[in-house]
Enzyme design. Structure first.
Site, PDB file in Angstrom:
ATOM      1  N   ARG A 107       0.447  -1.240   0.433  1.00 31.69           N
ATOM      2  CA  ARG A 107      -0.309   0.007  -0.359  1.00 31.69           C
ATOM      3  C   ARG A 107       0.883   0.870   0.504  1.00 31.69           C
ATOM      4  O   ARG A 107       2.280   1.061   0.538  1.00 31.69           O
ATOM      5  CB  ARG A 107      -1.333   0.333   1.871  1.00 31.69           C
ATOM      6  CG  ARG A 107      -1.970  -0.791   0.827  1.00 31.69           C
ATOM      7  CD  ARG A 107      -2.958  -0.548   2.199  1.00 31.69           C
ATOM      8  NE  ARG A 107      -4.360   0.872   1.116  1.00 31.69           N
ATOM      9  CZ  ARG A 107      -4.412   1.413   1.765  1.00 31.69           C
ATOM     10  NH1 ARG A 107      -5.250   1.655   3.354  1.00 31.69           N
ATOM     11  NH2 ARG A 107      -5.814   2.504   1.196  1.00 31.69           N
ATOM     12  N   THR A 266     -11.215   0.083  -4.956  1.00 33.10           N
ATOM     13  CA  THR A 266     -10.849  -1.378  -5.578  1.00 33.10           C
ATOM     14  C   THR A 266     -11.242  -2.387  -5.576  1.00 33.10           C
ATOM     15  O   THR A 266     -12.214  -2.758  -6.437  1.00 33.10           O
ATOM     16  CB  THR A 266     -11.219  -1.548  -3.587  1.00 33.10           C
ATOM     17  OG1 THR A 266     -11.245  -0.606  -2.468  1.00 33.10           O
ATOM     18  CG2 THR A 266     -10.690  -2.718  -2.467  1.00 33.10           C
ATOM     19  N   ILE A 285      -7.237   2.202  -5.729  1.00 28.51           N
ATOM     20  CA  ILE A 285      -6.887   3.763  -5.961  1.00 28.51           C
ATOM     21  C   ILE A 285      -6.943   4.482  -4.472  1.00 28.51           C
ATOM     22  O   ILE A 285      -7.744   5.832  -5.237  1.00 28.51           O
ATOM     23  CB  ILE A 285      -6.667   4.014  -6.978  1.00 28.51           C
ATOM     24  CG1 ILE A 285      -8.596   3.801  -7.774  1.00 28.51           C
ATOM     25  CG2 ILE A 285      -5.630   3.848  -8.608  1.00 28.51           C
ATOM     26  CD1 ILE A 285      -8.723   4.743  -9.217  1.00 28.51           C
ATOM     27  N   ASN A 286      -8.126   4.132  -3.784  1.00 25.76           N
ATOM     28  CA  ASN A 286      -8.978   4.573  -2.827  1.00 25.76           C
ATOM     29  C   ASN A 286     -10.738   4.838  -3.224  1.00 25.76           C
ATOM     30  O   ASN A 286     -11.394   3.841  -3.543  1.00 25.76           O
ATOM     31  CB  ASN A 286      -8.398   5.380  -1.874  1.00 25.76           C
ATOM     32  CG  ASN A 286      -8.587   6.313  -1.009  1.00 25.76           C
ATOM     33  OD1 ASN A 286      -9.464   4.971  -0.027  1.00 25.76           O
ATOM     34  ND2 ASN A 286      -9.175   6.823  -0.952  1.00 25.76           N
ATOM     35  N   ASP A 308      -7.054   8.209   3.167  1.00 20.53           N
ATOM     36  CA  ASP A 308      -7.727   6.749   4.337  1.00 20.53           C
ATOM     37  C   ASP A 308      -7.014   6.800   6.143  1.00 20.53           C
ATOM     38  O   ASP A 308      -6.988   6.298   6.991  1.00 20.53           O
ATOM     39  CB  ASP A 308      -7.068   5.725   4.144  1.00 20.53           C
ATOM     40  CG  ASP A 308      -8.228   5.086   2.869  1.00 20.53           C
ATOM     41  OD1 ASP A 308      -9.515   5.335   2.653  1.00 20.53           O
ATOM     42  OD2 ASP A 308      -8.193   3.511   2.615  1.00 20.53           O
ATOM     43  N   SER A 332      -7.071   0.117   6.788  1.00 19.55           N
ATOM     44  CA  SER A 332      -7.704  -0.169   5.539  1.00 19.55           C
ATOM     45  C   SER A 332      -8.566  -1.113   5.724  1.00 19.55           C
ATOM     46  O   SER A 332      -8.184  -2.641   7.036  1.00 19.55           O
ATOM     47  CB  SER A 332      -6.796  -0.787   4.066  1.00 19.55           C
ATOM     48  OG  SER A 332      -6.776  -1.724   3.457  1.00 19.55           O
ATOM     49  N   GLY A 356     -14.716  -1.095  -0.192  1.00 14.80           N
ATOM     50  CA  GLY A 356     -14.422   0.882   1.136  1.00 14.80           C
ATOM     51  C   GLY A 356     -14.809   0.101   2.458  1.00 14.80           C
ATOM     52  O   GLY A 356     -14.183  -1.363   3.107  1.00 14.80           O
TER      53      GLY A 356
END
Length: 448
Positions: A107, A266, A285-286, A308, A332, A356
């Protein structure tokens, strides 16, 4: 690393891509793939062509990791709103020759010039990626953990990433529920199914309260927190608080945690190779299309993983472990999981998801459906799922209305407001490997 200079052009580009993706999703969501089983190897990605590319890599004598990387690169092209080389991910890898399961944390890290208060009073005005330097990129290193977090439930040994990922949360959920002797009888009648979902929802909320304490172990002391979350005694303690007739009003320290970070860009893929090796990998990539900024030189979409981290304005003593620090990785929900049969030592299941803050609970539900409720894999993945917020429970379309009515009698606030969560899984069933790519994103598996 030049970016689009016009904000309007950037917004137009992102809006157009989102529109295309939505059209594709609307067309594909109604196509439910049949369960696919194979003799030797299987790949489940969230795009059919990417599953096929992963399979072809295996057929060319590539390793499970080779197949995973090839499939990930494919997904970054097919579903650029979900992941790409401008983002990061986490691998869980099983080596059958050693019996070892390890994880690779790839990450993103906060830039070295990042600081706890860098967003100021209005973090929405922050410029994505604006402080990254060449040195940040040059000095970046993934983190290898030679021994994945592991715990045993029944006849299965689970392996998942440790903090700051969702492994400890998954462990707590399943350790709580195993005390109820969960099995196919747990969902055999409406009364049993209602009680089981009530217990699941309560377990999800108690585990979510503990999740807020996690952080990057390279920057925060996570030893005692993780040991507590993964201990059977703590799960027993939580279970003793769950009342079968009514929903809890409080879940310990969870008050005011609705500001926990959420992300949707995601993708997950699961692989079991012919030699018995396995890979579960989740990449992100969020948010959708990350930061919404694309490199004019390379075409890479930049992530916005700094989101995040918890913003200082919403910090209390419970969630201080996820504050921004230079070089730190954020909290995460990702939990790519490899499950071994305790007796045979073979891989039983490879599973993980996207979605998420719902990733861990979606993954847990598919595991429960497949390994404990004895659903076939297609039903395990396609079965309508529940999602939790601080006070409410959201259910997907077609969730059993009779169970909803029963949950309401136990004081659950039920809404049909679920967000998208997507799970990919491969399961060993006797002498075959069955794979399922979630219909919610139009995926399809491949194998041979």
């Amino acid at each position: 690393m030049g970016c689009l200079t016009s904000k309007s052009r950037r917004c137009l580009f992102v809006t157009f891509l989102i529109a295309v993706v939505l059209i594709v999703l609307i067309v594909t969501l109604h196509k439910r793939p049949s369960e696919e089983c194979y003799a030797k190897a299987a790949v489940a990605a969230d795009a059919k062509v990417c599953s096929t590319i992963g399979r072809d890599m295996l057929k060319r004598n590539g390793s499970a990791v080779d197949a995973a990387i090839a499939a990930l690169l494919c997904v970054s092209v097919i579903n650029p709103h979900s992941m790409g080389i401008g983002g990061g991910g986490v691998f869980t890898i099983y080596n059958p020759s050693t019996g070892k399961v390890e994880t690779i944390n790839a990450r993103e890290t906060a830039p070295m010039s990042a600081s706890e208060n860098m967003f100021g009073n209005d973090p929405k005005k922050a410029i994505p990626g604006g402080i990254i330097t060449r040195e940040d990129l040059k000095n970046y290193q993934p983190v290898l953990n030679e021994y994945a977090l592991n715990f045993t439930v029944g006849k299965y040994i689970f392996h998942a990433p440790d903090a700051p990922f969702g492994g400890p949360v998954l462990a707590l959920i399943l350790n709580i529920l195993k005390g109820y002797n969960i099995s196919s009888s747990s969902v055999s009648t409406i009364q049993n199914k209602t009680l089981t979902y009530h217990r699941m929802i309560e377990a999800f909320r108690f585990a979510d309260a503990q999740k807020s304490k996690l952080g990057d172990p390279l920057h925060e002391n996570m030893i005692e927190i993780v040991q507590k979350m993964t201990s059977v005694s703590f799960a027993d303690h939580i279970r003793s608080k769950i009342k079968d007739d009514i929903k809890q009003k409080s879940y310990d320290e969870q008050e005011d945690l609705d500001n926990a970070p959420d992300d949707h860009g995601t993708s997950h893929l699961s692989i079991i190779a012919e030699d018995g090796s396995a890979v579960a990998v989740t990449s992100s990539i969020n948010n959708y299309f990350g930061s919404g900024v694309i490199s004019r030189l390379t075409g890479i979409i930049f992530n916005d993983q700094l989101w995040d981290f918890i913003e200082p304005e919403v910090i209390n003593e419970v969630i201080k472990n996820n504050l921004i620090k230079p070089g730190k990785r954020p909290l995460s929900s990702m939990c790519p999981t490899i499950i071994l049969d305790k007796h045979s030592g073979q891989v039983k299941m490879v599973v993980g998801g996207a979605g998420g803050t719902n990733i861990t609970t979606a993954t847990a539900q598919v595991i429960l459906n497949s390994l404990f409720f004895d659903y076939d894999l297609q039903k395990a993945v396609t079965e309508p799922r529940v999602q939790i917020t601080l006070h409410d429970t959201n259910v997907e379309d077609n969730f059993d209305q009779r169970v909803i009515d029963g949950l309401k009698l136990k004081s659950h606030n039920i809404h049909h407001n679920a967000s998208l969560s997507v799970v990919q899984a491969v399961v060993r069933q006797q002498d075959k490997l069955c794979a399922e790519s979630d219909f919610r994103k139009g995926g399809y598996p491949a194998g041979y």
